[in-house]
Design an enzyme around this catalytic site. Sequence first.
Site, PDB file in Angstrom:
ATOM      1  N   CYS A 252       0.828  -1.213   0.000  1.00 47.83           N
ATOM      2  CA  CYS A 252       0.000   0.000   0.000  1.00 47.83           C
ATOM      3  C   CYS A 252       0.857   1.257   0.000  1.00 47.83           C
ATOM      4  CB  CYS A 252      -0.933  -0.013   1.209  1.00 47.83           C
ATOM      5  SG  CYS A 252      -2.163  -1.344   1.182  1.00 47.83           S
ATOM      6  N   CYS A 292      26.486  27.724 -28.808  1.00 47.78           N
ATOM      7  CA  CYS A 292      27.297  28.643 -28.024  1.00 47.78           C
ATOM      8  C   CYS A 292      26.935  28.537 -26.552  1.00 47.78           C
ATOM      9  CB  CYS A 292      27.091  30.063 -28.523  1.00 47.78           C
ATOM     10  SG  CYS A 292      28.065  31.297 -27.627  1.00 47.78           S
TER      11      CYS A 292
END
Length: 590
Positions: A252, A292
């Site tokens: 659970c 770049c």
Amino acid sequence: MEDYLSGDEDIYSSDQEEGLENEESDSRWASSTGNSCKVITRESLLVAQREELRRVMDLLSLREHHARSLLIHYRWDLERLFAVLVEKGKACLFAEAGVTVLEEVDFGSSVSSSSTVMCNICIEEVAGSDVTKMDCGHCFCNECWTEHFIVKIKEGQSKRIRCMAHKCFAICDEAVIRKLVSKRHPDLAEKFDRFLLESYIEDNKMVKWCPSIPHCGNAIRLETDDLCEVECSCGLQFCFSCLSEAHSPCSCLMWELWTKKCRDESETVNWITVHTKPCPKCHKPVEKNGGCNLVSCICGQAFCWLCGGATGRDHTWSHITGHSCGRYKEDQEKKAERAKRDLYRYMHYHNRYKAHTDSSTQESRLRDTIKEKVAILEAKESIVKDFSWITNGLYRLSRSRRALSFSYPFAYYMFGDDLFKDEMTKEEKEIKQHLFEDQQQQLEANIEKLSKAFEDPFDDFKAEEITEMRMQVINLSVVTDTLCKKMYECIETDLLGPLKFSCANIAPYKSKGIERATELNGGQSTKANNNITCQKAHDQTNGGSIELVQPSGSGTSDDSGCSSRKRRRIENSGGGFFDLNLPAELIDRN
């Protein structure tokens, strides 16, 4: 796995050993017909509650409202109630629950109607006919009692309304409450009765409302263990422990963490961490879209993509003017690599979980197509008369596919660092992960074979081809069921067994699938001894002598043949089923 398909001897020997049993051959593909869980409807709720009340009333010679007060205090847990009775005695049992039992109880006024009594609440002289005395001996006027009861009912505390006297913890008689409140507010009296009735579900750990939306109005009562998956009569399958959808072999806690992880934006944050960097001025995430390393944010700020530091806009092909970040910073590099690794790991398990869940959805749509093909085959004159193996093979495919899909969230947390980081060493984790993944891979391969078998246009097959397909489907169903059992046993015994983590239990595997709750029998008690047989001895003057007998073999068990932790392995060969692996002619005769 090829050995299972090597010949007829292997086919029938493996079938007889494993016993692929027929599920109910009605219009619905029933998963189980066991009776360890019951459906409680609005009509049978009173009957179910009276079963428990009658046991306590007979055992302790109590009136109904005293028995209900005891059961509500102990949250309808008979085992706990009986344990307190044996360990501490009847007097302590009653005192803890606020129950006062008198030899002779007077429901009305305990004083003469012609005399007057001073009410210590309103400080007024009241006629004797207008006062009420409770079992605890405290006597107040009916007006004060009524106001007290009305306030408590409106506050939602009507299941255990205590006496108004200072430091008195006695529970008021529900018959008196009902009588006084109904004179002024009949609707509140009905609300009071409803609270008493629904306390059997609200306060009982073995009874829970079905989580269907919209609500079907049913509740489910378990007879044995609350760690299981059940199917309500409305058709909803859910985990009884957490009321989520059926999710074994996930625990659970694992399922809660997984659904939250899939629902929230944690992985989006991971993606942003891996693929973007924050602007040093406005802190918005910026994604690099060029080669770049000088990046400009929409706010106008320029910064270095390598280190994230603010810079000017002057730069050359080799470096940014006035900026250098060539020195290695280990912490930032590790953080980025960790985020990337966590993201890819999550994507690996999520993609496979999603793929098998989608396959399960697609395969469930085969029902109508399969029914049409079966109808065509039944209309033909063939040596094969029984085609229930097709229905059961398709059900086995659906059941195993769901277990396989939920095994991926289990593996994500079992071998990750979220739950069991300190429970296993790195070497132990690797060994267990390889063991589990080998079994998972074998199961996956056989599920795919079984799925492929139903894709063929078998409604055009000849009798010999139908017989061959029948053997193949039955074999694959048996092998798939066996591999599912082994995977669950591996999880329970080898993976979760040695752990000390308390929230690592899973619902057991059942070959027949999730158990369908049956209607509660209106007149008889359905709890088979309730694991406790109460034998009442002769009552003594100062309290009765009670002996509690624990019958042998009353422990929690799984009827599927696959034992879970703290469960004994019990093979269920109950009537009403026949072996699909037998020849069709023998099945017809049976």
